[in-house]
Write an enzyme that holds these catalytic residues in place. Structure first.
Site, short mmCIF file in Angstrom:
data_model
loop_
_atom_site.label_atom_id
_atom_site.label_comp_id
_atom_site.label_asym_id
_atom_site.label_seq_id
_atom_site.Cartn_x
_atom_site.Cartn_y
_atom_site.Cartn_z
N ASP B 75 -85.42 -15.88 52.94
CA ASP B 75 -86.61 -16.00 53.80
C ASP B 75 -86.22 -15.96 55.28
O ASP B 75 -86.90 -15.33 56.10
CB ASP B 75 -87.40 -17.28 53.47
N ARG B 76 -85.09 -16.61 55.62
CA ARG B 76 -84.61 -16.55 57.00
C ARG B 76 -84.20 -15.12 57.34
O ARG B 76 -84.46 -14.63 58.44
CB ARG B 76 -83.41 -17.48 57.21
N ASP B 90 -89.02 -20.44 61.81
CA ASP B 90 -89.91 -20.53 60.65
C ASP B 90 -90.17 -22.02 60.41
O ASP B 90 -89.28 -22.75 59.96
CB ASP B 90 -89.26 -19.87 59.43
#
Lengths: 207, 207
Positions: B75-76, B90
């Site tokens: 996700d990063r 995020d």
């Protein structure tokens, strides 16, 4: 004179020599019959003292710190009274930071302690369960997970305190004092800071 | 094309229009039969997909970000691919901060998310159980407990990011993007950042 600083998990006794860290049960078993001057943040310990240590004297009746802060914990108050001027950090189950200026408390803030922070990471995801790397570099970007967590935990302590330091001295106390002090240039560690403040309370009461 | 970003608690679907936030069960019930390109940080969701959504394509096979970081979450990685240069934040169940420079990832760090931090305070002591005051002043010392906690939570985000910003732009995504963005001058909110990165992964794969 026996002083006792009672935290959320243990009692810390000081007779002018060494500091003894005891469980509530141990502390009351050993010192219950003596005169002890204490401060306490735990309702459970307070109830045990009422029942089993009637000669103990609660110093929290004597709030002598000059401050406009509402609801300051008695342990923070004692630590602040331990110095007249500078930044006071108590790094235990919580990390409290307070600013003193010519004997007057100017305000402060609270972080969860290092252990509580590591648990918070773990609660977000088991993939974030790591021990602290106390030597993580804070002047460069982390390049792996343990450092990313250790940096996330320690860089704020350094950055926020430096922002509010204004050239003041820093005194650190509490179980994690060493880890915190090494983040801040010229920070002093003083394990007896809260007891110094308690003596100040007694002195101001006696005057 | 349907994209799906799967976090530790929910699935976030994007078809180029609006973003739908669904439980794992809802997401698979609605989209299970379709072709969905996804990234996933949850082992539980991954197992559900293997069983009930065989046509879904896992983009984490296509790691295309230029980085020396070991163990960067997918996700990063996607959020970083969403911009070429600047600071990527995020702000969800964790708050991750990553630095991109000319298309290259230079490193980053992790904080527990705002909800996890408030729980950490509460775990230290019930006396520290407060909701966040998102408007707490960060340029003056807190004078009561809720502000001391809110300051402790938000001042680090501002101070540490400003220290590493070096004039770069800041893009914030995730459920707490608004709270975080207001701490940082000229920060942009982009709820589609991770999806932009996922499109980048697909494009690089197709080339």
């Amino acid at each position: 004179m026996i002083l006792c600083d009672i935290g959320n998990s243990r009692m810390h006794f000081f007779d002018g020599g060494t500091i003894k860290h005891l469980s509530y049960e141990e502390g009351i078993a050993i010192y219950g019959e003596m005169q002890v001057f204490y401060i306490c943040v735990s309702d459970r310990a307070q109830a045990m003292i009422a029942q089993s240590a009637p000669a103990w004297v609660d110093l929290s009746k004597y709030r002598v710190l000059k401050t406009a802060y509402r609801g300051l914990g008695i342990d923070r108050e004692a630590a602040c009274l331990g110095i007249g001027d500078g930044i006071v950090i108590d790094a235990g189950s919580a990390i409290t930071v307070d600013v003193m200026e010519n004997g007057i408390h100017r305000g402060g803030w609270i972080w969860p302690g290092i252990r509580a922070m590591l648990k918070a990471y773990e609660a977000v995801s088991p993939k974030l369960s790591y021990p602290l790397n106390p030597n993580v570099a804070l002047d460069q970007l982390p390049m792996e997970t343990q450092d990313a967590i250790s940096f996330g935990l320690l860089a704020p302590i350094q950055a926020v305190i430096e922002r509010f330091r204004n050239g003041k001295g820093v005194v650190v106390t509490g179980g994690d004092a060493k880890i915190v002090a090494q983040l801040l240039p010229d920070a002093q560690i003083d394990e007896t800071l809260v007891f110094k403040g308690m003596k100040q309370m007694l002195k101001d009461v006696e005057c």
